[in-house]
Design a protein around this motif. Sequence first.
Motif, PDB file in Angstrom:
ATOM      1  N   LEU A  16       0.931  -1.070  -0.045  1.00  0.00           N
ATOM      2  CA  LEU A  16       0.060  -0.031   0.163  1.00  0.00           C
ATOM      3  C   LEU A  16       0.775   1.317  -0.046  1.00  0.00           C
ATOM      4  CD1 LEU A  16      -2.868   1.228   0.193  1.00  0.00           C
ATOM      5  CD2 LEU A  16      -2.302   1.191   2.707  1.00  0.00           C
ATOM      6  N   LEU A  17       0.615   2.111  -0.958  1.00  0.00           N
ATOM      7  CA  LEU A  17       1.153   3.607  -1.050  1.00  0.00           C
ATOM      8  C   LEU A  17       0.148   4.467  -0.984  1.00  0.00           C
ATOM      9  CD1 LEU A  17       3.671   2.874  -3.802  1.00  0.00           C
ATOM     10  CD2 LEU A  17       4.144   2.715  -1.432  1.00  0.00           C
ATOM     11  N   HIS A  18       0.526   5.722  -0.600  1.00  0.00           N
ATOM     12  CA  HIS A  18      -0.224   6.940  -0.694  1.00  0.00           C
ATOM     13  C   HIS A  18       0.541   8.093  -1.787  1.00  0.00           C
ATOM     14  CE1 HIS A  18       0.954   9.738   2.432  1.00  0.00           C
ATOM     15  NE2 HIS A  18       1.723   8.722   2.645  1.00  0.00           N
ATOM     16  N   LYS A  19      -0.039   8.746  -2.370  1.00  0.00           N
ATOM     17  CA  LYS A  19       0.309  10.055  -3.215  1.00  0.00           C
ATOM     18  C   LYS A  19       0.075  10.909  -2.377  1.00  0.00           C
ATOM     19  CE  LYS A  19       0.937  11.735  -7.831  1.00  0.00           C
ATOM     20  NZ  LYS A  19       0.334  11.442  -9.254  1.00  0.00           N
ATOM     21  N   ARG A  20       1.332  11.496  -1.967  1.00  0.00           N
ATOM     22  CA  ARG A  20       1.535  12.714  -1.097  1.00  0.00           C
ATOM     23  C   ARG A  20       1.252  13.739  -1.778  1.00  0.00           C
ATOM     24  NH1 ARG A  20       5.590  11.880   3.330  1.00  0.00           N
ATOM     25  NH2 ARG A  20       5.823  14.095   3.061  1.00  0.00           N
ATOM     26  N   LEU A  42       5.274   5.619   1.402  1.00  0.00           N
ATOM     27  CA  LEU A  42       4.529   4.640   2.539  1.00  0.00           C
ATOM     28  C   LEU A  42       3.654   5.480   3.450  1.00  0.00           C
ATOM     29  CD1 LEU A  42       7.874   2.465   3.143  1.00  0.00           C
ATOM     30  CD2 LEU A  42       5.714   1.975   1.967  1.00  0.00           C
ATOM     31  N   PRO A  43       2.821   4.611   4.188  1.00  0.00           N
ATOM     32  CA  PRO A  43       2.069   5.570   5.245  1.00  0.00           C
ATOM     33  C   PRO A  43       3.025   5.704   6.474  1.00  0.00           C
ATOM     34  CG  PRO A  43       0.843   3.575   4.373  1.00  0.00           C
ATOM     35  CD  PRO A  43       2.175   3.382   3.785  1.00  0.00           C
ATOM     36  N   GLY A  44       2.797   6.930   7.010  1.00  0.00           N
ATOM     37  CA  GLY A  44       3.653   7.178   8.254  1.00  0.00           C
ATOM     38  C   GLY A  44       3.724   8.546   8.595  1.00  0.00           C
ATOM     39  N   GLY A  45       4.537   8.969   9.737  1.00  0.00           N
ATOM     40  CA  GLY A  45       4.479  10.278  10.040  1.00  0.00           C
ATOM     41  C   GLY A  45       5.367  10.507  11.405  1.00  0.00           C
ATOM     42  N   SER A  46       5.206  11.524  11.981  1.00  0.00           N
ATOM     43  CA  SER A  46       6.098  12.201  12.918  1.00  0.00           C
ATOM     44  C   SER A  46       5.458  11.918  14.328  1.00  0.00           C
ATOM     45  CB  SER A  46       6.233  13.581  12.812  1.00  0.00           C
ATOM     46  OG  SER A  46       6.947  13.805  11.759  1.00  0.00           O
ATOM     47  N   ILE A  54       2.636   4.705  14.528  1.00  0.00           N
ATOM     48  CA  ILE A  54       2.267   4.149  13.116  1.00  0.00           C
ATOM     49  C   ILE A  54       0.921   3.813  12.920  1.00  0.00           C
ATOM     50  CG2 ILE A  54       3.321   1.798  13.578  1.00  0.00           C
ATOM     51  CD1 ILE A  54       3.685   3.978  10.458  1.00  0.00           C
ATOM     52  N   ILE A  55       0.317   3.349  14.125  1.00  0.00           N
ATOM     53  CA  ILE A  55      -1.085   2.908  14.191  1.00  0.00           C
ATOM     54  C   ILE A  55      -1.991   4.050  13.832  1.00  0.00           C
ATOM     55  CG2 ILE A  55      -2.932   2.211  15.529  1.00  0.00           C
ATOM     56  CD1 ILE A  55      -0.886   0.232  16.787  1.00  0.00           C
ATOM     57  N   ARG A  56      -1.758   5.202  14.397  1.00  0.00           N
ATOM     58  CA  ARG A  56      -2.243   6.495  14.351  1.00  0.00           C
ATOM     59  C   ARG A  56      -2.332   7.026  12.639  1.00  0.00           C
ATOM     60  NH1 ARG A  56      -0.522  11.253  14.001  1.00  0.00           N
ATOM     61  NH2 ARG A  56       1.529  10.812  15.338  1.00  0.00           N
ATOM     62  N   GLU A  57      -0.757   7.029  12.401  1.00  0.00           N
ATOM     63  CA  GLU A  57      -0.677   7.508  11.057  1.00  0.00           C
ATOM     64  C   GLU A  57      -1.407   6.790   9.990  1.00  0.00           C
ATOM     65  OE1 GLU A  57       0.634  10.262   9.963  1.00  0.00           O
ATOM     66  OE2 GLU A  57       1.308  11.111  11.665  1.00  0.00           O
ATOM     67  N   VAL A  58      -1.555   5.477  10.015  1.00  0.00           N
ATOM     68  CA  VAL A  58      -2.064   4.731   9.195  1.00  0.00           C
ATOM     69  C   VAL A  58      -3.502   4.978   9.047  1.00  0.00           C
ATOM     70  CG1 VAL A  58      -2.789   2.314   8.460  1.00  0.00           C
ATOM     71  CG2 VAL A  58      -0.353   2.879   8.887  1.00  0.00           C
ATOM     72  N   ALA A  59      -4.059   4.831  10.077  1.00  0.00           N
ATOM     73  CA  ALA A  59      -5.502   5.352  10.249  1.00  0.00           C
ATOM     74  C   ALA A  59      -5.851   6.719   9.822  1.00  0.00           C
ATOM     75  CB  ALA A  59      -6.115   5.124  11.636  1.00  0.00           C
ATOM     76  N   MET A  62      11.414   6.727   0.672  1.00  0.00           N
ATOM     77  CA  MET A  62      10.443   5.663   0.721  1.00  0.00           C
ATOM     78  C   MET A  62      10.791   4.433  -0.333  1.00  0.00           C
ATOM     79  SD  MET A  62       8.204   6.909   2.805  1.00  0.00           S
ATOM     80  CE  MET A  62       7.818   8.662   3.491  1.00  0.00           C
ATOM     81  N   ALA A  63      11.289   4.643  -1.386  1.00  0.00           N
ATOM     82  CA  ALA A  63      11.848   3.717  -2.204  1.00  0.00           C
ATOM     83  C   ALA A  63      12.856   2.897  -1.729  1.00  0.00           C
ATOM     84  CB  ALA A  63      12.421   4.231  -3.681  1.00  0.00           C
ATOM     85  N   ARG A  64      13.896   3.510  -0.687  1.00  0.00           N
ATOM     86  CA  ARG A  64      14.963   2.664  -0.425  1.00  0.00           C
ATOM     87  C   ARG A  64      14.235   1.848   0.923  1.00  0.00           C
ATOM     88  NH1 ARG A  64      20.092   3.942   0.352  1.00  0.00           N
ATOM     89  NH2 ARG A  64      19.699   4.154   2.801  1.00  0.00           N
ATOM     90  N   SER A  65      13.102   2.097   1.453  1.00  0.00           N
ATOM     91  CA  SER A  65      12.371   1.610   2.537  1.00  0.00           C
ATOM     92  C   SER A  65      11.835   0.239   2.076  1.00  0.00           C
ATOM     93  CB  SER A  65      11.406   2.302   3.262  1.00  0.00           C
ATOM     94  OG  SER A  65      11.946   3.665   3.796  1.00  0.00           O
ATOM     95  N   VAL A  66      11.184   0.576   0.847  1.00  0.00           N
ATOM     96  CA  VAL A  66      10.540  -0.797   0.237  1.00  0.00           C
ATOM     97  C   VAL A  66      11.919  -1.943  -0.314  1.00  0.00           C
ATOM     98  CG1 VAL A  66       9.292  -1.804  -1.816  1.00  0.00           C
ATOM     99  CG2 VAL A  66       8.683   0.313  -0.603  1.00  0.00           C
ATOM    100  N   GLU A  67      12.892  -1.244  -0.664  1.00  0.00           N
ATOM    101  CA  GLU A  67      14.039  -2.088  -1.027  1.00  0.00           C
ATOM    102  C   GLU A  67      14.620  -2.818   0.083  1.00  0.00           C
ATOM    103  OE1 GLU A  67      16.836   0.620  -2.786  1.00  0.00           O
ATOM    104  OE2 GLU A  67      15.492   0.905  -4.610  1.00  0.00           O
ATOM    105  N   ALA A  68      14.596  -2.056   1.339  1.00  0.00           N
ATOM    106  CA  ALA A  68      14.968  -2.699   2.618  1.00  0.00           C
ATOM    107  C   ALA A  68      14.205  -3.937   2.936  1.00  0.00           C
ATOM    108  CB  ALA A  68      15.326  -1.647   3.686  1.00  0.00           C
ATOM    109  N   TYR A  69      12.848  -3.709   2.851  1.00  0.00           N
ATOM    110  CA  TYR A  69      11.822  -4.500   3.134  1.00  0.00           C
ATOM    111  C   TYR A  69      12.282  -6.019   2.291  1.00  0.00           C
ATOM    112  CZ  TYR A  69       7.367  -7.042   3.803  1.00  0.00           C
ATOM    113  OH  TYR A  69       6.228  -7.833   4.048  1.00  0.00           O
ATOM    114  N   LEU A  70      12.337  -5.643   0.948  1.00  0.00           N
ATOM    115  CA  LEU A  70      12.718  -6.808   0.326  1.00  0.00           C
ATOM    116  C   LEU A  70      13.992  -7.596   0.710  1.00  0.00           C
ATOM    117  CD1 LEU A  70      11.557  -5.270  -3.285  1.00  0.00           C
ATOM    118  CD2 LEU A  70      10.204  -6.711  -1.645  1.00  0.00           C
TER     119      LEU A  70
END
Length: 161
Positions: free
Chosen positions: A37-41, A49-53, A64-69, A142-150
């Motif tokens: 899941l991605l969101h267009k900022r 990726l979903p997320g925040g401060s 992370i639970i709050r930001e995703v919601a 964000m792309a680096r985060s997905v690469e790290a996940y893989l």
Amino acid sequence: MSFADSYLGRLRQLVGSRLVLVPGARIVIEREDGCILLHKRTDFDRWGLPGGSAEEGENIETIIIREVAEETGLAVRDVKPFAFGSDPRYETFEFPNGDRTQFFALIFYTRSFAGDAAVMDDESSAVGWFAPDALPDMLSNMARSVEAYLRFKKTGEFQMI
């Protein structure tokens, strides 16, 4: 919550657009078919990726639970960390309004969620599920985060990016 009412918004009122170091979180939400899941900022008109401060009084999982919601309407469960993003070459941004921020993000993943993803706030213009080998134009961190996940899925090793 509006940006002006957030911790970072109140901090910006004091320090202006100077570089601020910001703790936070982002997450890879993976469906059973392997799509992410991605969101267009709206700020950079690119996908992420979903997320925040962090907000005052929150622990990292609450963030992370709050930001995703707030961003997607999904309720995530069983969030697990797999990486930490702190490389200033990729985690430092100047926003369109001139604010400069360096992020320090614990990066989670989950395959456990409820609800249907939808645009829920003014930070996103779209949400969508994408195959990891067919990702849209993303912010570099964000792309680096997905690469790290893989890499994490293949090795099981925590990723420092």
